[in-house]
Write a protein that holds these residues in place. Sequence first.
Motif, PDB file in Angstrom:
ATOM      1  N   GLN A  33       0.759  -1.276   0.060  1.00 14.54           N
ATOM      2  CA  GLN A  33      -0.129   0.131   0.161  1.00 14.54           C
ATOM      3  C   GLN A  33       0.697   1.074   0.145  1.00 14.54           C
ATOM      4  O   GLN A  33       1.534   1.506   1.211  1.00 14.54           O
ATOM      5  N   SER A  62      -1.863   2.203 -10.112  1.00 15.99           N
ATOM      6  CA  SER A  62      -2.068   1.234  -9.249  1.00 15.99           C
ATOM      7  C   SER A  62      -0.754   0.688  -8.398  1.00 15.99           C
ATOM      8  O   SER A  62      -1.197  -0.070  -7.418  1.00 15.99           O
ATOM      9  N   GLY A  63       0.392   1.193  -8.746  1.00 18.53           N
ATOM     10  CA  GLY A  63       1.412   0.759  -7.893  1.00 18.53           C
ATOM     11  C   GLY A  63       1.761  -0.720  -7.932  1.00 18.53           C
ATOM     12  O   GLY A  63       1.705  -1.365  -8.679  1.00 18.53           O
ATOM     13  N   ASP A  83      -0.478   1.338 -14.585  1.00 22.73           N
ATOM     14  CA  ASP A  83       0.643   2.169 -13.889  1.00 22.73           C
ATOM     15  C   ASP A  83       1.910   2.170 -14.830  1.00 22.73           C
ATOM     16  O   ASP A  83       1.950   1.477 -15.759  1.00 22.73           O
ATOM     17  N   ILE A 126      -5.316   6.959  -5.887  1.00 25.81           N
ATOM     18  CA  ILE A 126      -4.799   7.281  -4.519  1.00 25.81           C
ATOM     19  C   ILE A 126      -3.461   7.343  -4.644  1.00 25.81           C
ATOM     20  O   ILE A 126      -2.291   6.937  -5.151  1.00 25.81           O
TER      21      ILE A 126
HETATM   22  C1  LIG Z   1       2.854   7.089  -4.651  1.00 19.09           C
HETATM   23  S1  LIG Z   1       2.559   5.687  -5.794  1.00 19.09           S
HETATM   24  C2  LIG Z   1       0.699   5.103  -5.347  1.00 19.09           C
HETATM   25  C3  LIG Z   1       0.221   3.762  -5.979  1.00 19.09           C
HETATM   26  C4  LIG Z   1      -1.121   3.099  -5.582  1.00 19.09           C
HETATM   27  N1  LIG Z   1      -2.013   4.081  -5.981  1.00 19.09           N
HETATM   28  C5  LIG Z   1      -1.025   3.105  -4.211  1.00 19.09           C
HETATM   29  O1  LIG Z   1      -1.503   3.763  -3.181  1.00 19.09           O
HETATM   30  O2  LIG Z   1      -0.452   2.043  -3.426  1.00 19.09           O
HETATM   31  C6  LIG Z   1       2.210   6.532  -7.473  1.00 19.09           C
HETATM   32  C7  LIG Z   1       1.811   5.593  -8.443  1.00 19.09           C
HETATM   33  O3  LIG Z   1       1.462   6.225  -9.668  1.00 19.09           O
HETATM   34  C8  LIG Z   1       2.078   6.044 -10.846  1.00 19.09           C
HETATM   35  N2  LIG Z   1       2.031   7.006 -11.805  1.00 19.09           N
HETATM   36  C9  LIG Z   1       2.335   8.077 -11.977  1.00 19.09           C
HETATM   37  N3  LIG Z   1       2.346   8.832 -13.013  1.00 19.09           N
HETATM   38  C10 LIG Z   1       1.547   8.124 -13.730  1.00 19.09           C
HETATM   39  C11 LIG Z   1       0.657   8.139 -14.990  1.00 19.09           C
HETATM   40  N4  LIG Z   1       0.983   9.168 -15.734  1.00 19.09           N
HETATM   41  N5  LIG Z   1       0.299   7.110 -15.387  1.00 19.09           N
HETATM   42  C12 LIG Z   1       0.026   5.849 -14.732  1.00 19.09           C
HETATM   43  N6  LIG Z   1       0.740   5.797 -13.383  1.00 19.09           N
HETATM   44  C13 LIG Z   1       1.280   6.709 -13.101  1.00 19.09           C
HETATM   45  C14 LIG Z   1       3.473   5.620 -10.241  1.00 19.09           C
HETATM   46  O4  LIG Z   1       4.275   4.720 -11.191  1.00 19.09           O
HETATM   47  C15 LIG Z   1       3.410   5.157  -8.976  1.00 19.09           C
HETATM   48  O5  LIG Z   1       3.097   3.573  -8.920  1.00 19.09           O
END
Ligand SMILES: C[S@@+](CC[C@H](N)C(=O)[O-])C[C@H]1O[C@@H](n2cnc3c(N)ncnc32)[C@H](O)[C@@H]1O
Length: 264
Positions: A33, A62-63, A83, A126
């Motif tokens: 998470q 989705s990380g 992602d 998120i």
């Molecule tokens: C801080 S992490 C949060 C991951 C997940 N939402 C969670 O809460 O566990 C931010 C994520 O956003 C993705 N991300 C950032 N910019 C993006 C984009 N333009 N398209 C798809 N994913 C993106 C990153 O690769 C990363 O996995």
Amino acid sequence: MTYAEADLIATIEQLAGAELSTLPQAQLDAIDQYHAGGTDAVDCLIPHLALTAGMTALDVGSGLGGPARQIARSTGCNVVGVDVTPAYVDAARVLTDVAGLTDRIELFCSDIATFEPTGFDAAYCIHVQMNIADKKAFFAGIARRLRPEARLVIFEVCKRDGSTEPELLLPWSLDGTDSHLVTADELRDTILSSGFASLEWVDESDWARQWFEDFGRRLAGANTPAALPALLVEGPTRMLNFAVAVATGAVTIHRGVFVRAPSG
Ligand SMILES: C[S@@+](CC[C@H](N)C(=O)[O-])C[C@H]1O[C@@H](n2cnc3c(N)ncnc32)[C@H](O)[C@@H]1O
């Protein structure tokens, strides 16, 4: 590049000293998470998605897939996660396979800007939009991918009006070049001008501050040396700076519930 970690599954197994398939859910919850609030935050979002079994939700950014698996388990819905970071998608696929959820969770490696499928029953985002410079295009793109009257639920980081930028390094940015924080009002206005109507807009900063205060106790309870901060490049520093930014009020954390306008 901020999201520079590679071979995450190998790192998890090495730190945990055990195979992924043997790790209990409580340990996995501390690993996958990638946001303030962990599984508790996702539990708060779930009812607002209005999902039922058989529906399909879009997880934007989705990380490692922790939220997607939690939401799929809790609602019986399908999730499509998108992602842009290949190593995260690879790890998320393995974690999803081990969880036995590959029939209900599909994970794509793509910038959300170029992801084509439409007709989703809900979407959530998120801790992602901090990386997005053109937020209007980002949220208009999400609106385009949703069926009319579908929900969008966000749990996102904003900067406080008049506050200085939070100290680097941060979970979403190592050098600041990919950090695009706006105020909560600006974020909400952008979403509203991108094809959504608002159902709820809540400042969850006090709740998040408390969550960070309890972070050490939670990590101790999870009892794993492979918790997220240990997996990320400069992870402890990034998490600490995030906790400080929440504690000092340099950033706020907002939960928003929106509905796609019929003509959006
Ligand atoms: C801080 S992490 C949060 C991951 C997940 N939402 C969670 O809460 O566990 C931010 C994520 O956003 C993705 N991300 C950032 N910019 C993006 C984009 N333009 N398209 C798809 N994913 C993106 C990153 O690769 C990363 O996995």
